[in-house]
Design a protein around this motif. Sequence first.
Motif, short mmCIF file in Angstrom:
data_model
loop_
_atom_site.label_atom_id
_atom_site.label_comp_id
_atom_site.label_asym_id
_atom_site.label_seq_id
_atom_site.Cartn_x
_atom_site.Cartn_y
_atom_site.Cartn_z
N PRO A 192 0.63 -1.35 -0.06
CA PRO A 192 0.08 -0.14 -0.07
C PRO A 192 1.20 1.18 0.21
O PRO A 192 2.24 1.45 0.52
CB PRO A 192 -0.69 -0.25 1.34
N GLY A 193 0.87 2.30 -0.68
CA GLY A 193 1.27 3.63 -0.52
C GLY A 193 2.02 3.36 -1.80
O GLY A 193 2.91 4.73 -2.38
N ASP A 194 2.74 2.13 -2.23
CA ASP A 194 3.94 2.18 -3.72
C ASP A 194 2.61 2.42 -4.91
O ASP A 194 2.25 1.63 -5.53
CB ASP A 194 4.13 1.10 -3.57
N PRO A 195 3.52 3.68 -5.62
CA PRO A 195 2.51 3.84 -6.93
C PRO A 195 2.66 2.53 -7.84
O PRO A 195 3.95 2.55 -7.66
CB PRO A 195 2.84 4.92 -7.47
N ALA A 196 1.64 2.73 -8.62
CA ALA A 196 2.13 1.72 -10.08
C ALA A 196 3.80 2.62 -10.65
O ALA A 196 3.41 3.19 -11.45
CB ALA A 196 1.18 1.26 -11.25
N TRP A 197 4.27 1.22 -11.33
CA TRP A 197 5.28 2.10 -12.64
C TRP A 197 4.55 2.14 -14.02
O TRP A 197 4.94 4.10 -14.11
CB TRP A 197 5.93 0.48 -13.13
N ALA A 198 2.82 2.07 -13.69
CA ALA A 198 2.78 2.38 -15.27
C ALA A 198 2.03 4.16 -15.12
O ALA A 198 1.48 5.21 -16.14
CB ALA A 198 1.39 1.73 -15.66
N ASP A 199 1.97 4.26 -13.78
CA ASP A 199 1.19 5.77 -13.59
C ASP A 199 2.07 6.77 -13.13
O ASP A 199 1.40 8.26 -13.02
CB ASP A 199 0.77 5.14 -11.72
N LEU A 200 3.45 6.67 -12.67
CA LEU A 200 4.61 7.71 -13.14
C LEU A 200 5.26 8.15 -14.09
O LEU A 200 4.89 7.85 -15.64
CB LEU A 200 5.99 7.17 -12.74
N SER A 201 5.34 9.61 -14.27
CA SER A 201 6.04 9.76 -16.10
C SER A 201 7.12 9.57 -16.53
O SER A 201 7.51 8.43 -15.64
CB SER A 201 5.46 12.04 -15.41
N ALA A 202 6.98 10.19 -17.61
CA ALA A 202 7.88 9.77 -18.06
C ALA A 202 9.27 10.05 -17.30
O ALA A 202 10.04 9.35 -17.42
CB ALA A 202 8.22 10.24 -20.06
N GLU A 203 9.44 11.23 -17.01
CA GLU A 203 10.77 11.75 -16.38
C GLU A 203 10.53 11.05 -15.14
O GLU A 203 11.86 10.52 -14.90
CB GLU A 203 10.10 13.13 -16.16
N GLU A 204 10.45 9.96 -14.32
CA GLU A 204 10.16 9.27 -13.26
C GLU A 204 10.64 8.40 -13.54
O GLU A 204 11.20 7.47 -12.58
CB GLU A 204 8.68 9.68 -12.54
N GLN A 205 10.27 7.37 -14.55
CA GLN A 205 10.91 6.58 -14.88
C GLN A 205 11.80 6.14 -15.37
O GLN A 205 12.81 5.67 -15.11
CB GLN A 205 9.94 5.62 -15.80
N ALA A 206 12.08 7.55 -15.61
CA ALA A 206 13.81 7.50 -16.25
C ALA A 206 15.07 7.70 -14.78
O ALA A 206 15.55 7.52 -14.79
CB ALA A 206 14.16 8.88 -17.18
N VAL A 207 14.40 8.34 -14.43
CA VAL A 207 14.48 8.68 -13.25
C VAL A 207 14.98 6.68 -12.02
O VAL A 207 15.86 7.20 -11.55
CB VAL A 207 14.50 10.12 -12.00
N HIS A 208 14.02 6.46 -12.13
CA HIS A 208 13.83 5.53 -10.83
C HIS A 208 14.47 4.35 -11.45
O HIS A 208 14.95 3.31 -11.29
CB HIS A 208 12.33 5.21 -11.03
N THR A 209 14.76 4.32 -12.97
CA THR A 209 15.11 3.26 -13.32
C THR A 209 16.81 3.25 -13.80
O THR A 209 17.21 2.41 -13.21
CB THR A 209 14.84 3.59 -15.12
N ARG A 210 17.16 4.13 -12.91
CA ARG A 210 19.03 4.75 -13.20
C ARG A 210 19.38 4.79 -11.95
O ARG A 210 20.29 4.02 -11.45
CB ARG A 210 18.93 5.96 -13.05
N PHE A 211 18.26 4.49 -10.95
CA PHE A 211 18.60 3.89 -9.24
C PHE A 211 18.57 2.92 -9.26
O PHE A 211 19.31 2.28 -8.54
CB PHE A 211 16.81 5.08 -8.56
#
Length: 606
Positions: free
Chosen positions: A312-331
């Motif tokens: 609970p409280g963790d967002p779905a990957w599909a709900d992230l923006s392209a910018e958010e996805q790029a950042v979290h991919t790099r993490f």
Amino acid sequence: MPSSSPLSRRQWLNSLSLGLASASAARPQQGCAVTPANTFAGVIGRTAADSKPAPLDAGNARSGSPNILYILLDDTGFSDLHCFGSEAATPNIDALAAAGLLYNNFHSKAICSPTRASLLTGRNSHAVGMKELAGADQGYPHSRGRVTPAAATAAQILGAHGYSTYGVGKWHLVPAADMKASGSRAHWPLQKGFDRWYGFLSGWTDQYKPDLFEDNHTIPRPNRPDYHFSVDIVDKSIGMMDQHLTADPGKPFFLYVAFGATHAPIQVPKTYTEKYVSTFQRGWDQIRQERHQRQLALGVIPPGTKLPPRNPGDPAWADLSAEEQAVHTRFMAAYAGFLEHTDEQIGRLVAYLKEHKLFDNTAIFLMSDNGGAPEAGVKGGFARPYGDPTTIHQMHERLDEMGTPTTQPLYARPWAYASNTPFPFYKLWPYAGGVQTPFVFSWPSGIRQTGLRQQFVDVIDITPTALDIAGIEAPAVFHGVCQMPMQGKSIRPTFNDAKSPDPRDRQYYELWGSRGIWHDGWKAVGIHTPGTSFDNDRWELYHVAVDFSESQKLAAQHPEKLEELKRLWWAEAEKNGALPLLEAPGGRRATYDQALPPSARTAPRR
């Protein structure tokens, strides 16, 4: 005593009577006799002719004793090693598992200092004074922030029986006030049995410019462009072994290698990060599903193990923006690269042992201290791991710096959920995501039947096992101090019998008032809301003997079983010195909010 309801008082009295019926495991052994230091077993006359000498016990190790190597990873989740289902390349660890033993039911204390205290002493962390992170004395025996002298460490005991003892890496068993040049050395590694030490004393440090201590003194931070802490501590380990073999090649050694990896800051040369960017563009939801399927195919988890829903409280990957996805991919790419880099250093250690004909008779225990770390919340930390104000947009503008010397990253919480596949939640939690971690054992001279082991093993079992294979009994007295009994059990019977019984039938957990108890295949978890009665904690029940991933909540179907386990928790807590229950300190009070309804949360959801 737990407050309020008549039921809780009855539970308390029941647990108290159980604890008083026998000597508490959290107290020194009863009837312990301390021998004066000046005791002499010989005869002293006026001359040598009417005297009888009594030479000192040399404390030599038994002939053929194995070398013992503890390798401790930090914040590495159950599924993060390749042999446990990960995409990350860990061929050296995989090779140890393939030719040795892989344990899928190993348990830690959900956080670093308690796990380290339990690992080195063979006792539960509350019993030895380390209920949570090493720090200030909170006024009770279970929360001194240091390990009691009534619980000698593996280094102390092995050293007294003819082993040389060496340690490198992270210590984190020193009160905060003593983590400096002017601090007391009473709880530094050398005073806890190590002949040599090189590393850092606190919970984390920069991997490029660490705060370093050698033996009993501080040393300057390294200042060279190619430096990395993981490489350095393996260099130092090899140097210590070189000196050991030159001085006394027939003497066994104990080596403790406690990596800073994969704890924050996630720092690794850029080439390692770039290798994984395309892999983690698939996102945490798909990565978790793929790891689950890979684990089933490998047989690391039982057939039919279900994958619990997203925390609970963790967002779905599909709900992230392209910018958010790029950042979290790099993490996560940096994290996987960090782990691969660590595996390479472990490979260097193993290669050294093989080159010097030491590998076959070296018992290697490799494990993680807890599950993947959630402390950076759903945004992650970039400039620093914790409380970092850097925005996602600012991270994106500096994306190529992720993991380099200019950043100190910690991945976002949903990546911890992927790290801990197939379990719910993360480090700090009494669910399997916090306490159930990878464990690999290698000892070619002592293992005839390799493969998977499914016995319930706790970190308190590691040092009793090391003593067992070294032929050493845990002392009743050490350096004039009566010792509490070892609470762990040797797992040596599992080495050559995959069907040998569990070393115990129960194990309790507790951190900041939230609790867990495992008994004969059942597990209960109680989550506490700060500022409320412990009698009102939210409890869940799982039949983990058939539900490996804690996916089926059974409290409503089996209320009597839940009550039985809650009573057992109080009994085990009293026996192991885990009382009184204390709530989390200030900044940690909201740790378990995710598992609570909004009305019970102590802070806005992170």
